[in-house]
Design an enzyme around this catalytic site. Structure first.
Site, PDB file in Angstrom:
ATOM      1  N   SER A  16       0.854  -1.217  -0.046  1.00  0.00           N
ATOM      2  CA  SER A  16      -0.142   0.080  -0.006  1.00  0.00           C
ATOM      3  C   SER A  16       0.859   1.168  -0.122  1.00  0.00           C
ATOM      4  CB  SER A  16      -0.757   0.024   1.217  1.00  0.00           C
ATOM      5  OG  SER A  16      -1.546   1.247   1.314  1.00  0.00           O
ATOM      6  N   TYR A  58      -1.808  -0.952  10.295  1.00  0.00           N
ATOM      7  CA  TYR A  58      -2.122  -1.066   8.929  1.00  0.00           C
ATOM      8  C   TYR A  58      -0.678  -0.588   8.077  1.00  0.00           C
ATOM      9  CZ  TYR A  58      -4.070  -0.980   3.950  1.00  0.00           C
ATOM     10  OH  TYR A  58      -4.090  -1.245   3.009  1.00  0.00           O
TER      11      TYR A  58
END
Length: 583
Positions: free
Chosen positions: A454, A467
């Protein structure tokens, strides 16, 4: 090993046999400047698996006799030698032929000879095209000189520089006699990583190499300038070596015109390292075509390698596995691979969604299968990989896409939430890379692994502590793995999407939010993703492009690229932005 001598047109040929003569016969033909020893690893593997393996030193090499003059090395004489050996070692049954380099060139002469019907059951060719086919290949590109064709001609001309040297008087023989033969082992070690071994390079190398120059002088110009029509109805397996410095892959582009029963395989190996370092892999490919030609069903890998698959797209003949393939980026990626010719296997924690993806992929013409897998469960992923390999073959491409979202500061995030994020986002990638990477390395045919990270991997945020940490770990893991697997011909790519319009916001968990604030926060984030409206199929497009070009890191979306650039230009500014809170 049994040794016998076969006489062909007055030339004694040294023939070597191993394995059970009652089993299918595989005849291995070596190239220049080698002897039968170049096939040692392949022959040992084939014999151990129940084949009758025959090799011989071609005329002018090793323990075989030499022809008188250049005319004795013309292709028809070499084909006669092959048929003479086959008639002696397997008089009542056809042989399965496999050949390398000049062994392959002369074997094409036999395979395209009418006598091959009933005498040759299958043919595996490595790094040695039919010279007549090459002649037609050159003519077609000169008649229609598109930029692609011109590039192919120039590339092959650069690969074939040594042919001109072999036609020059005295130069090549002198080079072999004055030091090249003595240093040949070091040349192969430096150029292709080939370790010296007993029998190779052979003690007769200097004399073999000098005599073998006649192969080039007797055949190259006549066949390239006046190519004949040389079709064959024999099943042909073409193994293209992606690191070959002498035979470019483009030479096989037109082969389907001449061999209608054609299978195409690739091997990440050099001209000699294919046999000397990857012998068991080559042996397995030979066994697969032998078994198929003898009437058994084709293995999944061989079935996908059929030349009939080529029209499906750039990933025809490939098998792609996509985790988290039931929705979002995973589904879009599976369908993109299917649309471009690959067969796909998708897994998801929700089997129904995985099955729907597989159904959609089948509508695009792909073979597709669905599995329920929890990627955070290492043994379950190992079982999944084993089942896929057994039922469908080892995949060529693995996309570790499955992941979960989470929003919360470090102090707000509980140990249970940390465990879930790391087990799925990082653990799932680790399990997928290990299970399938091991299979890819053992198979020896290369491949590609794609790991979904990401933009959060390099874009810090106080509200994405868990995350972003999991994705940063995936980013670093991928770089480490890329370095480790490169020698095996396996690429590794890290994909770093920014804001992509998927359902991840609806399935993400949040720390430190009361029930009333939780719904408002989720709605606000979902609205942001919806307004951004960057569809997952654009990420899928970047994934396919990354696999084709073997990209290391691919930021997807403008914000992902901008964040990566900002991290390089002003890390302090990026860290300052990490203090932002969505409320």
């Amino acid at each position: 090993m049994k040794h016998r001598t076969v006489i062909s047109a007055g030339v004694p040929l040294a023939v070597y046999e191993q394995g059970d003569p009652a089993r299918p016969t595989v005849l291995l033909v070596h190239g220049y400047p080698d002897t039968h020893h170049v096939w040692d690893d392949v022959a040992a593997t084939l014999a151990a698996s129940g084949h009758h393996v025959v090799r011989y030193d071609v005329r002018g090499a090793g323990a075989s006799g030499a022809a008188a003059g250049v005319r004795g090395y013309r292709l028809p004489q070499l084909a006669d030698d092959l048929f003479a050996v086959a008639d002696v070692v397997s008089p009542d049954r056809p042989v399965h032929l496999a050949a390398h380099d000049w062994g392959s060139i002369q074997s094409w002469e036999a395979v395209t000879d009418p006598r091959s019907a009933g005498r040759i059951a299958s043919y595996t060719s490595l790094s040695g095209p039919c010279l007549d086919h090459v002649g037609h290949w050159v003519r077609r590109r000169l008649i229609r000189p598109t930029p692609r064709h011109v590039g192919q001609l120039l590339a092959q001309a650069a690969h074939s520089w040594y042919i001109g040297v072999f036609h020059a008087p005295l130069l090549a023989p002198a080079a072999w006699r004055l030091g090249l033969a003595a240093g040949w082992g070091r040349v192969l070690s430096y150029a292709e990583g080939v370790a010296p071994r007993a029998g190779h390079p052979q003690p007769t190398l200097a004399a073999d190499a000098v005599r073998g120059i006649a192969l080039y002088r007797a055949n190259m110009l006549p066949r390239l300038l006046r190519p004949r029509q040389r079709p064959t109805a024999i099943p042909v397996q073409l193994i293209t070596l992606t690191r070959d410095r002498y035979v470019s892959p483009a030479l096989g582009d037109d082969l389907g015109r001449w061999a209608p029963y054609l299978w195409r395989r690739t091997l990440p190996a050099g001209h000699w390292s294919a046999l000397l370092e990857k012998g068991p892999t080559v042996a397995r490919m030979i066994k697969e075509i032998v078994s198929c030609a003898d009437g058994a069903p084709a293995s999944p890998a061989l079935d996908r390698a059929s030349d009939a698959q080529r029209g499906r797209g750039p990933f025809a003949g490939k098998l792609a596995v996509v985790t988290g393939g039931g929705s979002g980026i995973g589904r879009a990626t599976a369908l993109a691979f299917a649309e471009h010719g690959a067969d796909v296997v998708v897994c998801d924690l929700d089997l129904a969604t995985a099955e729907r993806t597989a159904e959609l992929a089948r509508l695009l013409g792909a073979t597709a299968h669905a599995y329920r897998v929890d990627v955070s469960d290492g043994p379950a992923v190992d079982t999944f990989a084993t089942e896929v390999a057994a039922a469908h073959g080892v995949p060529d491409i693995v996309v570790n896409n499955a992941g979960v979202g989470h929003c919360g500061t470090f102090l707000q995030t509980t140990e249970k939430e940390w465990r879930r994020i790391l087990e799925v986002n990082l653990g799932g990638v680790i399990h997928g890379c290990h299970a399938f990477g091991t299979l890819m390395v053992d198979r020896g045919e290369g491949g590609h692994i794609v790991n979904l990270a990401s933009a959060a991997a390099y874009l810090p945020s106080k509200i994405l502590a868990a995350y972003a940490t999991s994705k940063a770990a995936v980013y670093m893991l991928s770089d480490c793995l890329r370095a480790e697997l490169a020698p095996a011909g396996i690429g590794v790519t890290t994909i770093c999407p920014g804001i992509v319009n998927t359902n991840i916001t609806r399935t993400s968990t949040f720390s430190g939010r009361s029930a009333d604030r939780l719904d408002a926060t989720r709605d606000r984030i979902s609205a942001l993703y919806t307004r951004r409206n960057f569809p997952p199929d654009k990420v899928a497009h970047q994934i396919l492009r990354a696999v084709r070009k073997n990209k290391a890191v691919v930021p997807v979306t403008v914000e992902a690229r901008a964040a990566r650039l900002l991290g390089r230009l002003s890390p302090a500014l990026l860290r300052a932005a990490a203090r932002f809170d969505i409320g």
